[in-house]
Design a protein around this motif. Sequence first.
Motif, short mmCIF file in Angstrom:
data_model
loop_
_atom_site.label_atom_id
_atom_site.label_comp_id
_atom_site.label_asym_id
_atom_site.label_seq_id
_atom_site.Cartn_x
_atom_site.Cartn_y
_atom_site.Cartn_z
N MET A 1 0.07 -1.34 -0.15
CA MET A 1 0.19 0.31 -0.10
C MET A 1 0.86 1.28 -0.47
SD MET A 1 -2.73 0.58 -0.09
CE MET A 1 -3.52 -0.88 0.35
N GLY A 2 0.47 2.41 -0.97
CA GLY A 2 1.19 3.57 -1.15
C GLY A 2 1.05 4.84 0.09
N ARG A 3 0.68 5.53 -0.21
CA ARG A 3 0.78 6.99 0.43
C ARG A 3 -0.71 7.17 0.88
NH1 ARG A 3 2.75 13.39 -1.39
NH2 ARG A 3 1.84 13.94 0.17
N PHE A 4 -1.47 6.87 0.07
CA PHE A 4 -2.72 7.03 -0.56
C PHE A 4 -3.52 5.39 -0.05
CE2 PHE A 4 -1.69 10.49 -3.37
CZ PHE A 4 -1.59 11.34 -1.77
N HIS A 5 -4.68 5.09 -0.21
CA HIS A 5 -5.33 3.91 -0.26
C HIS A 5 -6.20 3.70 -1.86
CE1 HIS A 5 -5.45 4.67 4.38
NE2 HIS A 5 -5.06 3.30 4.37
N ILE A 6 -5.00 3.58 -2.42
CA ILE A 6 -5.60 2.69 -3.25
C ILE A 6 -4.46 1.88 -3.81
CG2 ILE A 6 -6.02 4.68 -4.44
CD1 ILE A 6 -3.47 5.78 -6.02
N VAL A 7 -4.86 1.17 -5.50
CA VAL A 7 -4.18 -0.49 -5.91
C VAL A 7 -3.62 0.03 -6.82
CG1 VAL A 7 -4.50 -2.72 -6.49
CG2 VAL A 7 -6.36 -1.99 -4.31
N ASP A 8 -2.37 -0.58 -6.57
CA ASP A 8 -1.32 0.05 -7.68
C ASP A 8 -1.31 -0.95 -9.24
OD1 ASP A 8 0.76 -2.44 -7.72
OD2 ASP A 8 0.37 -2.44 -5.74
#
Length: 375
Positions: A1-8
């Motif tokens: 998980m990156g900085r935002f809660h989105i899927v890469d």
Amino acid sequence: MGRFHIVDDDTIADGGCTDIYFQRCEEILKQEEKNPQVTMEVTTTGMPRSPGVFCGLNDVIALLEGLPVDVDAMPEGSLFSAREPVMRISGRYSDFGRYETALLGFLCHASGIATAAAHIVGAAGGRRVYSFGSRRQHPAIAPMIERSAWIGGVDGVSNTTAPPGIPVVGTMPHAYVMCHASPEEAWVAFDRHAPPDVPRLMLCDTFGDEKEECLRAVTCTAATGVRLDTPRSRRGNMRSILEEVRWELDSRGHEDVGIFLSGGVTEEDIRTYRDIVASFGVGGAIANAPVIDFSLDIVSIEGEAIAKRGKWSGIKQVWESPDGERTVLLASASGPTGATPLLEPVIKDGVVMQRPETADARARVLRSIPNFRDP
């Protein structure tokens, strides 16, 4: 998980964004050495609006490219009705089963937005409609929202991340007006500094009466339009406000100044005001549109027709006659005389045979807009 809660992208492409039961059952099937050859079809048994607009195929192709599967689908931008398969996938089940979650997400959401946009554009009866609703959804999916709305027939979109080729439009927010000492100062500055190709559309309801601000705006600038974004809590009788603004503009020689209406605009609003409003900015009615409840179901295993309860077994084809009539038949059957099969090969053993072009999908919808207009 990156900085935002989105899927890469990589997690989606690897099948890592899925419902857990697909992973669990994939492991069990592997241990039992079961991986049957299946054909699965994407259909819906119920729709919020009919007809629907098929959208999201581009993402599905990107998802399944390289997998050992065959995919046939309706062209993006095609109309569809309940129980008509819009896509079918053939291959070994465990080679693509875990992708069902992402695949349906791509199609359900994009098709819902494109369908809503097409119905709204049809309701506008030739008045311009713009997609202003990306702020009502997660920013990570703004490009999908704007692309789907564009395919659905809108005349422009507001988000700067819209895919190339889609016109991005917009003039000023209330905050801009409030950053100046007066609305006049804001309008004059915009008229002076905005690029020449940006319409001189002045927002005219920040502090005062709509009629009053509209007249002040056209007096101090070369305004080509006035935008009303009046909150519903302050609108009163919106029809009366619009008629009053139109009368005062016309009576003072500003017949060429159009009225742009935004702010919670619904499809019913468009029908009600389209005789007096030149263009509409539509937010949640497009971006928050109900999804199309597609499902992906097995219709054949090892060449034998089969289906769960409530579904129709057997591999099918949708035929369209020259008069627009649709017929669903088994793929092995001959279609009606002169009819065209709508499900076309898009992937063959993992190799992409054709990719949807956004412009072609949009053109397909625009040709069909009469199907969405009021009688």
